[in-house]
Design a protein around this motif. Structure first.
Motif, PDB file in Angstrom:
ATOM      1  N   MET A   1      -7.870  20.227  28.705  1.00 15.95           N
ATOM      2  CA  MET A   1      -6.591  19.846  29.297  1.00 15.95           C
ATOM      3  C   MET A   1      -5.734  21.086  29.474  1.00 15.95           C
ATOM      4  SD  MET A   1      -4.876  17.250  30.437  1.00 15.95           S
ATOM      5  CE  MET A   1      -5.715  15.852  29.706  1.00 15.95           C
ATOM      6  N   TYR A   2      -5.003  21.144  30.569  1.00 12.84           N
ATOM      7  CA  TYR A   2      -4.117  22.277  30.790  1.00 12.84           C
ATOM      8  C   TYR A   2      -2.763  21.764  31.233  1.00 12.84           C
ATOM      9  CZ  TYR A   2      -5.864  21.503  35.566  1.00 12.84           C
ATOM     10  OH  TYR A   2      -6.251  20.957  36.747  1.00 12.84           O
ATOM     11  N   ALA A   3      -1.754  22.590  31.098  1.00 13.62           N
ATOM     12  CA  ALA A   3      -0.395  22.216  31.481  1.00 13.62           C
ATOM     13  C   ALA A   3       0.101  23.157  32.557  1.00 13.62           C
ATOM     14  CB  ALA A   3       0.535  22.267  30.262  1.00 13.62           C
ATOM     15  N   ILE A   4       1.006  22.646  33.393  1.00 11.34           N
ATOM     16  CA  ILE A   4       1.627  23.482  34.406  1.00 11.34           C
ATOM     17  C   ILE A   4       2.663  24.357  33.736  1.00 11.34           C
ATOM     18  CG2 ILE A   4       3.039  23.460  36.481  1.00 11.34           C
ATOM     19  CD1 ILE A   4       1.727  20.807  37.196  1.00 11.34           C
ATOM     20  N   SER A   5       2.567  25.648  33.965  1.00  6.62           N
ATOM     21  CA  SER A   5       3.468  26.578  33.305  1.00  6.62           C
ATOM     22  C   SER A   5       4.843  26.539  33.933  1.00  6.62           C
ATOM     23  CB  SER A   5       2.917  28.007  33.414  1.00  6.62           C
ATOM     24  OG  SER A   5       3.883  28.938  32.998  1.00  6.62           O
ATOM     25  N   PRO A   6       5.918  26.275  33.146  1.00  4.15           N
ATOM     26  CA  PRO A   6       7.262  26.271  33.708  1.00  4.15           C
ATOM     27  C   PRO A   6       7.738  27.653  34.098  1.00  4.15           C
ATOM     28  CG  PRO A   6       7.367  26.031  31.322  1.00  4.15           C
ATOM     29  CD  PRO A   6       5.915  25.980  31.714  1.00  4.15           C
ATOM     30  N   THR A   7       7.080  28.699  33.592  1.00  5.24           N
ATOM     31  CA  THR A   7       7.502  30.061  33.910  1.00  5.24           C
ATOM     32  C   THR A   7       6.874  30.569  35.195  1.00  5.24           C
ATOM     33  OG1 THR A   7       5.695  31.003  32.612  1.00  5.24           O
ATOM     34  CG2 THR A   7       7.770  30.581  31.471  1.00  5.24           C
ATOM     35  N   GLY A 158       0.778  13.264  34.568  1.00  6.37           N
ATOM     36  CA  GLY A 158      -0.161  14.199  33.956  1.00  6.37           C
ATOM     37  C   GLY A 158       0.410  15.018  32.834  1.00  6.37           C
ATOM     38  N   GLU A 159       1.698  14.827  32.522  1.00  8.47           N
ATOM     39  CA  GLU A 159       2.321  15.627  31.464  1.00  8.47           C
ATOM     40  C   GLU A 159       1.720  15.247  30.113  1.00  8.47           C
ATOM     41  OE1 GLU A 159       4.451  18.566  29.951  1.00  8.47           O
ATOM     42  OE2 GLU A 159       4.500  18.037  32.078  1.00  8.47           O
ATOM     43  N   PRO A 160       1.203  16.236  29.345  1.00  7.54           N
ATOM     44  CA  PRO A 160       0.523  15.897  28.079  1.00  7.54           C
ATOM     45  C   PRO A 160       1.388  15.114  27.098  1.00  7.54           C
ATOM     46  CG  PRO A 160       0.019  18.145  28.720  1.00  7.54           C
ATOM     47  CD  PRO A 160       1.055  17.659  29.679  1.00  7.54           C
ATOM     48  N   GLY A 161       2.708  15.341  27.066  1.00  4.32           N
ATOM     49  CA  GLY A 161       3.561  14.655  26.097  1.00  4.32           C
ATOM     50  C   GLY A 161       4.066  13.297  26.542  1.00  4.32           C
ATOM     51  N   THR A 162       3.690  12.849  27.720  1.00  2.16           N
ATOM     52  CA  THR A 162       4.180  11.571  28.233  1.00  2.16           C
ATOM     53  C   THR A 162       3.485  10.415  27.533  1.00  2.16           C
ATOM     54  OG1 THR A 162       4.582  12.563  30.400  1.00  2.16           O
ATOM     55  CG2 THR A 162       4.503  10.169  30.305  1.00  2.16           C
ATOM     56  N   GLY A 163       4.272   9.428  27.083  1.00  2.75           N
ATOM     57  CA  GLY A 163       3.708   8.262  26.422  1.00  2.75           C
ATOM     58  C   GLY A 163       2.982   7.351  27.388  1.00  2.75           C
ATOM     59  N   PRO A 164       2.181   6.415  26.869  1.00  3.93           N
ATOM     60  CA  PRO A 164       1.361   5.554  27.737  1.00  3.93           C
ATOM     61  C   PRO A 164       2.184   4.694  28.681  1.00  3.93           C
ATOM     62  CG  PRO A 164       1.255   4.830  25.445  1.00  3.93           C
ATOM     63  CD  PRO A 164       1.924   6.155  25.436  1.00  3.93           C
ATOM     64  N   VAL A 165       3.341   4.192  28.235  1.00  2.00           N
ATOM     65  CA  VAL A 165       4.171   3.350  29.098  1.00  2.00           C
ATOM     66  C   VAL A 165       4.731   4.174  30.247  1.00  2.00           C
ATOM     67  CG1 VAL A 165       6.232   1.929  29.230  1.00  2.00           C
ATOM     68  CG2 VAL A 165       4.724   1.739  27.243  1.00  2.00           C
ATOM     69  N   VAL A 213      -3.518  21.148  41.916  1.00  2.00           N
ATOM     70  CA  VAL A 213      -2.691  21.418  40.739  1.00  2.00           C
ATOM     71  C   VAL A 213      -2.674  20.261  39.756  1.00  2.00           C
ATOM     72  CG1 VAL A 213      -0.344  21.980  39.953  1.00  2.00           C
ATOM     73  CG2 VAL A 213      -1.231  22.994  42.070  1.00  2.00           C
ATOM     74  N   HIS A 214      -2.548  19.021  40.253  1.00  2.00           N
ATOM     75  CA  HIS A 214      -2.252  17.896  39.368  1.00  2.00           C
ATOM     76  C   HIS A 214      -3.447  17.022  39.019  1.00  2.00           C
ATOM     77  CE1 HIS A 214       2.050  18.685  39.666  1.00  2.00           C
ATOM     78  NE2 HIS A 214       1.900  18.810  40.972  1.00  2.00           N
ATOM     79  N   ALA A 215      -4.477  16.996  39.856  1.00  2.00           N
ATOM     80  CA  ALA A 215      -5.576  16.062  39.607  1.00  2.00           C
ATOM     81  C   ALA A 215      -6.254  16.300  38.266  1.00  2.00           C
ATOM     82  CB  ALA A 215      -6.604  16.147  40.736  1.00  2.00           C
ATOM     83  N   GLY A 216      -6.333  17.570  37.860  1.00  4.68           N
ATOM     84  CA  GLY A 216      -7.000  17.881  36.597  1.00  4.68           C
ATOM     85  C   GLY A 216      -6.255  17.405  35.375  1.00  4.68           C
ATOM     86  N   LEU A 217      -4.987  16.981  35.540  1.00  5.03           N
ATOM     87  CA  LEU A 217      -4.209  16.471  34.415  1.00  5.03           C
ATOM     88  C   LEU A 217      -4.319  14.956  34.271  1.00  5.03           C
ATOM     89  CD1 LEU A 217      -1.006  18.610  35.026  1.00  5.03           C
ATOM     90  CD2 LEU A 217      -2.612  18.890  33.143  1.00  5.03           C
ATOM     91  N   LEU A 218      -4.912  14.302  35.251  1.00  9.71           N
ATOM     92  CA  LEU A 218      -5.043  12.852  35.224  1.00  9.71           C
ATOM     93  C   LEU A 218      -6.389  12.454  34.629  1.00  9.71           C
ATOM     94  CD1 LEU A 218      -3.709  12.100  38.831  1.00  9.71           C
ATOM     95  CD2 LEU A 218      -2.413  12.081  36.690  1.00  9.71           C
ATOM     96  N   ASP A 219      -6.430  11.262  34.022  1.00  9.59           N
ATOM     97  CA  ASP A 219      -7.715  10.805  33.497  1.00  9.59           C
ATOM     98  C   ASP A 219      -8.595  10.288  34.634  1.00  9.59           C
ATOM     99  OD1 ASP A 219      -7.010   8.103  34.054  1.00  9.59           O
ATOM    100  OD2 ASP A 219      -6.078   7.891  32.081  1.00  9.59           O
TER     101      ASP A 219
END
Length: 292
Positions: A1-7, A158-165, A213-219
């Motif tokens: 899993m990877y995250a989009i860098s805010p920097t 796709g944000e790793p910290g986002t809850g299931p709901v 950019v985003h597809a790799g963050l989705l299940d």
């Protein structure tokens, strides 16, 4: 899993001059007066490059491609420093692309991508290449809003910290936006009819960003649902085959601009992270050019 860098996305200084219709405007459309500076890691630059290509402006308004990797400590490009300093006394902010510069004054006209896009289409396009048709403003804006919805929902889903709901709600929003855009293509080759417009440029770049950019963050289940819009993805491939679109795409640079890594069709990326389009097929390797 990877995250989009805010920097990875520095704030852009505000240069907002416009190209007018005649000499009384100050900045007005003259062949060879202006130059674009673009970076292959910037999605706004990709939109501008595609628009520039569709308008056939290679001999009228030259483009300088900057290196994909910023070389200044602030995340900008050292090569742009003279233009920024000439345009803003004691400039200290990031020197980032896109830049539309004026060769007559040596200053920056604009760094604001929407204005640059509109001025290219309206001032340099002419009637035979009207990418922003008069009377279509609201439709173009509506497509733009849905593209923003797609990217905002994809980020949240796709944000790793986002809850299931929250993740589920974001995915629903993403699918709703994609469904509306899919419906717009029913019986149409392009979003607004039988020829490309700025709405197509925006939608195509949005689909590139969503996939690269985003597809790799989705299940895997979410990716399958995103893929369930056949008109949209066929449209994305069809446009990628056009020289004005695919030849300007550097998928590795675009992914790195967001702090992620593009995994092409040849890589085993796991069950969750395959891409919907093999963009590399359409995008030739870019040879860096000297900055002028």
């Amino acid at each position: 899993m990877y995250a989009i860098s805010p920097t990875a996305l520095p704030a852009v200084p505000s240069f907002r001059s416009r190209i007018g219709g005649d000499a009384r405007s100050g900045y007005y459309a003259v062949p060879h007066r202006y130059r674009l500076y673009l970076s292959p890691s910037c999605p706004d630059c990709l939109e501008i490059a595609v628009t520039h290509g569709l308008l056939g402006l290679a001999d009228t308004l030259p483009v300088t491609w900057l290196p994909a990797e910023p070389d200044a400590p602030d995340g900008g490009h050292l090569a742009l420093r003279p233009l920024y300093e000439a345009s803003w006394h004691q400039h200290t902010g990031p020197t980032v692309a896109p830049v539309l510069s004026d060769g007559w004054t040596g200053r920056i006209v604009s760094t604001h991508a929407p204005d640059i896009l509109r001025d290219l289409a309206r001032r340099f396009g002419g009637r035979s290449h009207d990418l922003h048709p008069y009377g279509a403003d609201e439709e173009v804006r509506a497509v733009g809003r849905r593209c923003e919805d797609v990217l905002a929902a994809a980020r949240q889903a796709g944000e790793p910290g986002t809850g299931p709901v929250e993740r589920g709600a974001a995915l629903d929003g993403l699918l709703d936006a994609l469904g509306e855009l899919e419906d717009r293509l029913a019986g149409r080759e392009f979003v607004l009819g039988d020829r490309p417009t700025t709405a197509d440029v925006r939608l195509w770049v949005t689909l590139v960003r969503l996939d690269v950019v985003h597809a790799g963050l989705l299940d895997a289940a979410a990716v399958r649902r995103v893929a369930g819009h056949p008109r949209l993805w066929a449209y994305a491939r069809r446009l990628a085959e056009l020289p004005a679109f695919g030849t300007h795409l550097d998928v590795d640079a675009l992914a790195r601009g967001y702090g992620v890594r593009y995994r092409g069709a040849g890589e085993a990326a796991g069950a969750a992270a395959g891409h919907l389009v093999d963009w590399v097929v359409y995008a030739p390797a870019r040879t860096p050019e000297p900055v002028r």
